[in-house]
Design a protein around this motif. Sequence first.
Motif, mmCIF file in Angstrom:
data_model
loop_
_atom_site.group_PDB
_atom_site.id
_atom_site.type_symbol
_atom_site.label_atom_id
_atom_site.label_comp_id
_atom_site.label_asym_id
_atom_site.label_seq_id
_atom_site.Cartn_x
_atom_site.Cartn_y
_atom_site.Cartn_z
ATOM 1 N N ILE A 119 69.733 40.644 28.336
ATOM 2 C CA ILE A 119 70.342 41.012 27.060
ATOM 3 C C ILE A 119 71.848 40.772 27.194
ATOM 4 C CG2 ILE A 119 70.620 43.451 27.703
ATOM 5 C CD1 ILE A 119 69.899 44.194 24.792
ATOM 6 N N PRO A 120 72.491 40.139 26.185
ATOM 7 C CA PRO A 120 73.933 39.934 26.266
ATOM 8 C C PRO A 120 74.676 41.271 26.244
ATOM 9 C CG PRO A 120 72.986 38.703 24.420
ATOM 10 C CD PRO A 120 71.921 39.590 24.963
ATOM 11 N N ALA A 121 75.749 41.334 27.021
ATOM 12 C CA ALA A 121 76.577 42.545 27.083
ATOM 13 C C ALA A 121 78.040 42.131 26.956
ATOM 14 C CB ALA A 121 76.334 43.277 28.398
ATOM 15 N N ILE A 122 78.685 42.633 25.937
ATOM 16 C CA ILE A 122 80.088 42.333 25.680
ATOM 17 C C ILE A 122 80.914 43.521 26.158
ATOM 18 C CG2 ILE A 122 81.817 41.816 23.903
ATOM 19 C CD1 ILE A 122 79.306 40.969 22.138
ATOM 20 N N ALA A 123 81.895 43.256 27.022
ATOM 21 C CA ALA A 123 82.783 44.310 27.503
ATOM 22 C C ALA A 123 84.119 44.202 26.786
ATOM 23 C CB ALA A 123 82.992 44.198 29.012
ATOM 24 N N VAL A 124 84.558 45.321 26.195
ATOM 25 C CA VAL A 124 85.866 45.386 25.543
ATOM 26 C C VAL A 124 86.668 46.518 26.181
ATOM 27 C CG1 VAL A 124 84.990 44.462 23.366
ATOM 28 C CG2 VAL A 124 85.158 46.926 23.668
ATOM 29 N N HIS A 125 87.986 46.353 26.179
ATOM 30 C CA HIS A 125 88.864 47.377 26.726
ATOM 31 C C HIS A 125 88.794 48.606 25.833
ATOM 32 C CE1 HIS A 125 92.376 49.368 28.314
ATOM 33 N NE2 HIS A 125 92.433 48.466 29.285
ATOM 34 N N ALA A 126 88.516 49.756 26.407
ATOM 35 C CA ALA A 126 88.321 50.987 25.625
ATOM 36 C C ALA A 126 89.561 51.387 24.847
ATOM 37 C CB ALA A 126 87.887 52.123 26.551
ATOM 38 N N GLU A 127 90.747 51.113 25.371
ATOM 39 C CA GLU A 127 91.977 51.523 24.682
ATOM 40 C C GLU A 127 92.464 50.500 23.678
ATOM 41 O OE1 GLU A 127 95.140 52.815 27.272
ATOM 42 O OE2 GLU A 127 93.760 54.020 28.467
ATOM 43 N N THR A 128 92.405 49.220 24.030
ATOM 44 C CA THR A 128 93.007 48.185 23.182
ATOM 45 C C THR A 128 92.005 47.457 22.297
ATOM 46 O OG1 THR A 128 92.730 46.404 24.798
ATOM 47 C CG2 THR A 128 94.742 47.771 24.980
ATOM 48 N N GLY A 129 90.723 47.506 22.648
ATOM 49 C CA GLY A 129 89.710 46.766 21.901
ATOM 50 C C GLY A 129 89.650 45.291 22.262
ATOM 51 N N GLU A 130 90.489 44.864 23.205
ATOM 52 C CA GLU A 130 90.493 43.461 23.617
ATOM 53 C C GLU A 130 89.145 43.092 24.242
ATOM 54 O OE1 GLU A 130 93.374 40.485 26.169
ATOM 55 O OE2 GLU A 130 93.239 42.577 26.800
ATOM 56 N N LEU A 172 79.975 47.291 25.493
ATOM 57 C CA LEU A 172 80.473 48.257 26.472
ATOM 58 C C LEU A 172 81.961 48.468 26.250
ATOM 59 C CD1 LEU A 172 78.793 46.348 29.362
ATOM 60 C CD2 LEU A 172 78.105 48.644 28.683
ATOM 61 N N LYS A 173 82.363 49.703 26.001
ATOM 62 C CA LYS A 173 83.784 50.034 25.956
ATOM 63 C C LYS A 173 84.117 50.540 27.354
ATOM 64 C CE LYS A 173 84.143 50.951 21.052
ATOM 65 N NZ LYS A 173 84.692 51.853 20.026
ATOM 66 N N VAL A 174 85.025 49.816 28.031
ATOM 67 C CA VAL A 174 85.288 50.089 29.441
ATOM 68 C C VAL A 174 86.769 50.278 29.716
ATOM 69 C CG1 VAL A 174 83.258 48.735 30.126
ATOM 70 C CG2 VAL A 174 85.503 47.645 30.128
ATOM 71 N N THR A 175 87.030 50.977 30.817
ATOM 72 C CA THR A 175 88.376 51.054 31.370
ATOM 73 C C THR A 175 88.352 50.261 32.673
ATOM 74 O OG1 THR A 175 88.773 53.228 30.400
ATOM 75 C CG2 THR A 175 90.172 52.584 32.260
ATOM 76 N N PRO A 176 89.083 49.137 32.720
ATOM 77 C CA PRO A 176 89.100 48.334 33.943
ATOM 78 C C PRO A 176 89.909 49.025 35.044
ATOM 79 C CG PRO A 176 89.891 47.067 32.047
ATOM 80 C CD PRO A 176 89.817 48.499 31.642
ATOM 81 N N GLU A 177 89.394 48.966 36.251
ATOM 82 C CA GLU A 177 90.079 49.506 37.419
ATOM 83 C C GLU A 177 90.689 48.351 38.212
ATOM 84 O OE1 GLU A 177 89.989 53.122 38.649
ATOM 85 O OE2 GLU A 177 89.942 53.036 36.469
ATOM 86 N N GLY A 178 91.371 48.674 39.284
ATOM 87 C CA GLY A 178 91.925 47.629 40.141
ATOM 88 C C GLY A 178 93.201 47.062 39.580
ATOM 89 N N ASP A 179 93.357 45.748 39.717
ATOM 90 C CA ASP A 179 94.605 45.091 39.321
ATOM 91 C C ASP A 179 94.716 44.848 37.825
ATOM 92 O OD1 ASP A 179 92.921 42.969 38.805
ATOM 93 O OD2 ASP A 179 93.650 41.725 40.441
ATOM 94 N N GLY A 180 93.755 45.318 37.057
ATOM 95 C CA GLY A 180 93.811 45.151 35.609
ATOM 96 C C GLY A 180 93.180 43.868 35.125
ATOM 97 N N GLY A 181 92.805 42.998 36.041
ATOM 98 C CA GLY A 181 92.138 41.767 35.660
ATOM 99 C C GLY A 181 90.662 42.005 35.455
ATOM 100 N N THR A 182 90.040 41.111 34.737
ATOM 101 C CA THR A 182 88.594 41.167 34.540
ATOM 102 C C THR A 182 87.951 39.879 35.014
ATOM 103 O OG1 THR A 182 88.700 42.695 32.679
ATOM 104 C CG2 THR A 182 86.767 41.308 32.802
ATOM 105 N N CYS A 183 88.590 38.762 34.733
ATOM 106 C CA CYS A 183 88.021 37.458 35.031
ATOM 107 C C CYS A 183 88.124 37.131 36.518
ATOM 108 C CB CYS A 183 88.756 36.392 34.215
ATOM 109 S SG CYS A 183 88.041 34.748 34.372
ATOM 110 N N HIS A 184 87.138 36.380 37.014
ATOM 111 C CA HIS A 184 87.169 35.970 38.418
ATOM 112 C C HIS A 184 88.352 35.060 38.724
ATOM 113 C CE1 HIS A 184 85.230 32.397 36.762
ATOM 114 N NE2 HIS A 184 85.599 31.780 37.869
#
Length: 132
Positions: A31-42, A100-112
């Motif tokens: 199933i497709p899953a779209i992740a967006v930043h919980a605070e900004t909606g990006e 998915l509304k998410v808060t990214p951890e780490g260096d703030g990046g998402t992409c590999h």
Amino acid sequence: MKQPLFPTASTKDILEKGDVLAPRFDAAGLIPAIAVHAETGEVLMLAYMNAKALERTLATGEVHYFSRSRNELWHKGATSGQIQLVEEIRIDCDQDTILLKVTPEGDGGTCHTGARTCFYRVVENGKLKDKP
């Protein structure tokens, strides 16, 4: 016989208006899953989940996907540190896409590639350009 992790909705009304999570996985079990930043909606990324990935996400509060290229369960950020903490999970009207509304951890990046989002390029005049 093994029980499925999620039920199948018995009617269209239950699927669209009921309170049962009954995701409609495709023929490959995804199933497709779209992740967006919980605070900004990006929009951060689009990936896929199988039933086990969705179950692990619900159980841990950290996003798990299914890697189609590696054909395995993938805990986002387990090696990169770019863990995605779940703030909210939504499913569309016919339960065949997850948001998915998410808060990214780490260096703030998402992409590999190290970019903040996987959608870091725009198409201009038929060519790709990086767009911060």
